[in-house]
Design a protein around this motif. Structure first.
Motif, PDB file in Angstrom:
ATOM      1  N   VAL A  15       0.836  -1.204   0.000  1.00 56.51           N
ATOM      2  CA  VAL A  15       0.000   0.000   0.000  1.00 56.51           C
ATOM      3  C   VAL A  15       0.868   1.249   0.000  1.00 56.51           C
ATOM      4  O   VAL A  15       0.631   2.196  -0.762  1.00 56.51           O
ATOM      5  CB  VAL A  15      -0.945   0.004   1.225  1.00 56.51           C
ATOM      6  CG1 VAL A  15      -1.630   1.362   1.365  1.00 56.51           C
ATOM      7  CG2 VAL A  15      -1.980  -1.097   1.097  1.00 56.51           C
ATOM      8  N   ALA A  16       1.902   1.253   0.835  1.00 56.39           N
ATOM      9  CA  ALA A  16       2.808   2.399   0.897  1.00 56.39           C
ATOM     10  C   ALA A  16       3.538   2.590  -0.419  1.00 56.39           C
ATOM     11  O   ALA A  16       3.728   3.726  -0.885  1.00 56.39           O
ATOM     12  CB  ALA A  16       3.811   2.205   2.033  1.00 56.39           C
ATOM     13  N   ASN A  17       3.937   1.483  -1.051  1.00 55.54           N
ATOM     14  CA  ASN A  17       4.654   1.583  -2.327  1.00 55.54           C
ATOM     15  C   ASN A  17       3.758   2.167  -3.419  1.00 55.54           C
ATOM     16  O   ASN A  17       4.193   2.996  -4.218  1.00 55.54           O
ATOM     17  CB  ASN A  17       5.175   0.202  -2.740  1.00 55.54           C
ATOM     18  CG  ASN A  17       6.047   0.282  -3.977  1.00 55.54           C
ATOM     19  OD1 ASN A  17       7.218   0.644  -3.920  1.00 55.54           O
ATOM     20  ND2 ASN A  17       5.470  -0.055  -5.123  1.00 55.54           N
ATOM     21  N   ARG A  18       2.508   1.713  -3.463  1.00 60.22           N
ATOM     22  CA  ARG A  18       1.583   2.236  -4.474  1.00 60.22           C
ATOM     23  C   ARG A  18       1.358   3.733  -4.284  1.00 60.22           C
ATOM     24  O   ARG A  18       1.265   4.489  -5.261  1.00 60.22           O
ATOM     25  CB  ARG A  18       0.253   1.484  -4.427  1.00 60.22           C
ATOM     26  CG  ARG A  18       0.304   0.117  -5.092  1.00 60.22           C
ATOM     27  CD  ARG A  18      -1.084  -0.433  -5.315  1.00 60.22           C
ATOM     28  NE  ARG A  18      -1.755  -0.736  -4.057  1.00 60.22           N
ATOM     29  CZ  ARG A  18      -1.671  -1.903  -3.437  1.00 60.22           C
ATOM     30  NH1 ARG A  18      -0.951  -2.884  -3.944  1.00 60.22           N
ATOM     31  NH2 ARG A  18      -2.319  -2.105  -2.307  1.00 60.22           N
ATOM     32  N   LYS A  19       1.263   4.156  -3.038  1.00 61.16           N
ATOM     33  CA  LYS A  19       1.076   5.580  -2.749  1.00 61.16           C
ATOM     34  C   LYS A  19       2.273   6.389  -3.241  1.00 61.16           C
ATOM     35  O   LYS A  19       2.125   7.450  -3.867  1.00 61.16           O
ATOM     36  CB  LYS A  19       0.882   5.778  -1.249  1.00 61.16           C
ATOM     37  CG  LYS A  19       0.577   7.211  -0.844  1.00 61.16           C
ATOM     38  CD  LYS A  19       0.316   7.301   0.650  1.00 61.16           C
ATOM     39  CE  LYS A  19       0.027   8.744   1.072  1.00 61.16           C
ATOM     40  NZ  LYS A  19      -0.238   8.847   2.535  1.00 61.16           N
ATOM     41  N   LEU A  20       3.479   5.881  -2.987  1.00 56.38           N
ATOM     42  CA  LEU A  20       4.689   6.561  -3.449  1.00 56.38           C
ATOM     43  C   LEU A  20       4.782   6.546  -4.974  1.00 56.38           C
ATOM     44  O   LEU A  20       5.245   7.509  -5.591  1.00 56.38           O
ATOM     45  CB  LEU A  20       5.927   5.900  -2.854  1.00 56.38           C
ATOM     46  CG  LEU A  20       6.336   6.339  -1.456  1.00 56.38           C
ATOM     47  CD1 LEU A  20       7.481   5.472  -0.944  1.00 56.38           C
ATOM     48  CD2 LEU A  20       6.748   7.805  -1.442  1.00 56.38           C
ATOM     49  N   ALA A  21       4.337   5.447  -5.584  1.00 55.11           N
ATOM     50  CA  ALA A  21       4.367   5.351  -7.048  1.00 55.11           C
ATOM     51  C   ALA A  21       3.486   6.421  -7.680  1.00 55.11           C
ATOM     52  O   ALA A  21       3.857   7.038  -8.684  1.00 55.11           O
ATOM     53  CB  ALA A  21       3.928   3.963  -7.493  1.00 55.11           C
ATOM     54  N   GLY A 132       5.870   4.157 -10.582  1.00 55.87           N
ATOM     55  CA  GLY A 132       5.389   5.466 -11.015  1.00 55.87           C
ATOM     56  C   GLY A 132       5.600   5.684 -12.490  1.00 55.87           C
ATOM     57  O   GLY A 132       5.340   6.779 -13.016  1.00 55.87           O
ATOM     58  N   SER A 133       6.060   4.649 -13.182  1.00 52.25           N
ATOM     59  CA  SER A 133       6.275   4.750 -14.626  1.00 52.25           C
ATOM     60  C   SER A 133       4.933   4.752 -15.355  1.00 52.25           C
ATOM     61  O   SER A 133       3.906   4.372 -14.804  1.00 52.25           O
ATOM     62  CB  SER A 133       7.132   3.584 -15.120  1.00 52.25           C
ATOM     63  OG  SER A 133       6.482   2.357 -14.864  1.00 52.25           O
ATOM     64  N   HIS A 134       4.992   5.152 -16.624  1.00 50.69           N
ATOM     65  CA  HIS A 134       3.774   5.200 -17.429  1.00 50.69           C
ATOM     66  C   HIS A 134       3.525   3.902 -18.182  1.00 50.69           C
ATOM     67  O   HIS A 134       2.403   3.619 -18.592  1.00 50.69           O
ATOM     68  CB  HIS A 134       3.852   6.358 -18.419  1.00 50.69           C
ATOM     69  CG  HIS A 134       3.945   7.692 -17.758  1.00 50.69           C
ATOM     70  ND1 HIS A 134       5.158   8.275 -17.427  1.00 50.69           N
ATOM     71  CD2 HIS A 134       2.991   8.552 -17.336  1.00 50.69           C
ATOM     72  CE1 HIS A 134       4.938   9.450 -16.852  1.00 50.69           C
ATOM     73  NE2 HIS A 134       3.640   9.637 -16.773  1.00 50.69           N
ATOM     74  N   MET A 135       4.576   3.138 -18.407  1.00 50.60           N
ATOM     75  CA  MET A 135       4.416   1.843 -19.064  1.00 50.60           C
ATOM     76  C   MET A 135       5.504   0.892 -18.590  1.00 50.60           C
ATOM     77  O   MET A 135       6.535   1.319 -18.080  1.00 50.60           O
ATOM     78  CB  MET A 135       4.471   1.976 -20.600  1.00 50.60           C
ATOM     79  CG  MET A 135       5.832   2.360 -21.151  1.00 50.60           C
ATOM     80  SD  MET A 135       5.940   2.291 -22.978  1.00 50.60           S
ATOM     81  CE  MET A 135       5.917   0.525 -23.285  1.00 50.60           C
ATOM     82  N   ARG A 136       5.218  -0.398 -18.738  1.00 46.66           N
ATOM     83  CA  ARG A 136       6.201  -1.433 -18.394  1.00 46.66           C
ATOM     84  C   ARG A 136       6.505  -2.261 -19.640  1.00 46.66           C
ATOM     85  O   ARG A 136       5.596  -2.799 -20.274  1.00 46.66           O
ATOM     86  CB  ARG A 136       5.684  -2.337 -17.274  1.00 46.66           C
ATOM     87  CG  ARG A 136       6.574  -3.562 -17.028  1.00 46.66           C
ATOM     88  CD  ARG A 136       6.147  -4.353 -15.805  1.00 46.66           C
ATOM     89  NE  ARG A 136       6.689  -3.741 -14.582  1.00 46.66           N
ATOM     90  CZ  ARG A 136       6.500  -4.260 -13.368  1.00 46.66           C
ATOM     91  NH1 ARG A 136       5.771  -5.353 -13.212  1.00 46.66           N
ATOM     92  NH2 ARG A 136       7.035  -3.667 -12.311  1.00 46.66           N
ATOM     93  N   MET A 137       7.771  -2.324 -19.978  1.00 45.10           N
ATOM     94  CA  MET A 137       8.234  -3.152 -21.092  1.00 45.10           C
ATOM     95  C   MET A 137       8.999  -4.344 -20.524  1.00 45.10           C
ATOM     96  O   MET A 137       9.966  -4.169 -19.787  1.00 45.10           O
ATOM     97  CB  MET A 137       9.130  -2.338 -22.029  1.00 45.10           C
ATOM     98  CG  MET A 137       9.737  -3.140 -23.170  1.00 45.10           C
ATOM     99  SD  MET A 137      10.517  -2.102 -24.445  1.00 45.10           S
ATOM    100  CE  MET A 137      11.875  -1.359 -23.501  1.00 45.10           C
ATOM    101  N   VAL A 138       8.559  -5.539 -20.855  1.00 46.62           N
ATOM    102  CA  VAL A 138       9.212  -6.758 -20.397  1.00 46.62           C
ATOM    103  C   VAL A 138      10.061  -7.315 -21.530  1.00 46.62           C
ATOM    104  O   VAL A 138       9.575  -7.511 -22.648  1.00 46.62           O
ATOM    105  CB  VAL A 138       8.179  -7.819 -19.943  1.00 46.62           C
ATOM    106  CG1 VAL A 138       8.889  -9.088 -19.491  1.00 46.62           C
ATOM    107  CG2 VAL A 138       7.316  -7.264 -18.814  1.00 46.62           C
TER     108      VAL A 138
END
Length: 218
Positions: A15-21, A132-138
């Protein structure tokens, strides 16, 4: 009771990580910076792909290089004369929003418009940690085996773009790249999957074009 406490702590961390993101993305948006979280196993070709994109794309680019010891990949990016921040994760096998937030303070966000965040080489640990990125590339490679997707399904569920790299070596390692594409599509039917060989430049323009489409849609 001990196991229940562990679950509660893990929940609080997420939860804390999502808030920071969300805070990180707001900072990026305020500075008009588009961020790409680049995830993949060790040896998949993440660093080489980012280097090629730096040289080819018409953007002011910055890079966050995350690794257990980040100086090696960070040094490669610095040779391309772009702003780079290395993040040492020590024993941790992924980046998190808190680490990325600290990196922002060492980047000239006002002078860049595209930020690549190279995550630690791992297909498991980064799954739940938004940055906090706008997209994830794998990025994966045929040299990891054509059962890679089946073994690590969660990382592909929320991927925005999947690159299957080193396809020029598929026959040599006995891998079926078409199977890897099908496996990704079974998990995430709408995601774009691109086969690449950075050695031969196969698929590279397609990757670059896909990222540009995401940037323009934002």
């Amino acid at each position: 009771m001990h196991k229940i406490a562990e679950v509660e702590v893990q929940h609080d961390i997420m939860v804390a990580n999502r808030k920071l993101a969300r805070k990180n993305q707001k900072m990026l948006d305020n500075n008009q910076v588009y961020a790409v979280d680049v995830v993949g196993a060790i040896g998949s070709g993440k660093t080489t792909l980012i280097e090629a994109l730096i040289d080819a794309m018409d953007h002011s680019i910055g890079v966050i290089a995350g690794d257990v010891i980040s100086k090696y990949d960070a040094g490669r990016f610095e040779k391309h004369e772009v702003p780079v921040v290395g993040l040492n994760t020590g024993k941790e096998c992924h980046l998190d929003a808190h680490l990325v937030e600290h990196a922002f303070h060492d980047l000239p966000l006002g002078d860049i418009d595209l930020l690549f965040i190279e995550n630690v080489g791992n297909l498991i640990c980064p799954v739940d940690f938004e940055l906090g990125s706008h997209m994830r590339m794998v990025v994966i490679s045929v040299t990891e085996g054509d059962d890679t997707v089946e073994k690590h399904p969660l990382i592909f569920q929320d991927a925005d773009l999947v690159v299957i790299n080193k396809v020029d070596l598929a026959d040599a390692v006995g891998a079926d790249s078409d199977k890897m594409v099908s496996d990704v599509k079974e998990i995430n039917p709408d995601v774009q999957v691109i086969k690449t060989s950075l050695k031969t430049e196969k698929g590279f323009d397609e990757v670059m074009g896909a990222i540009e489409i995401f940037i323009n849609q934002d």
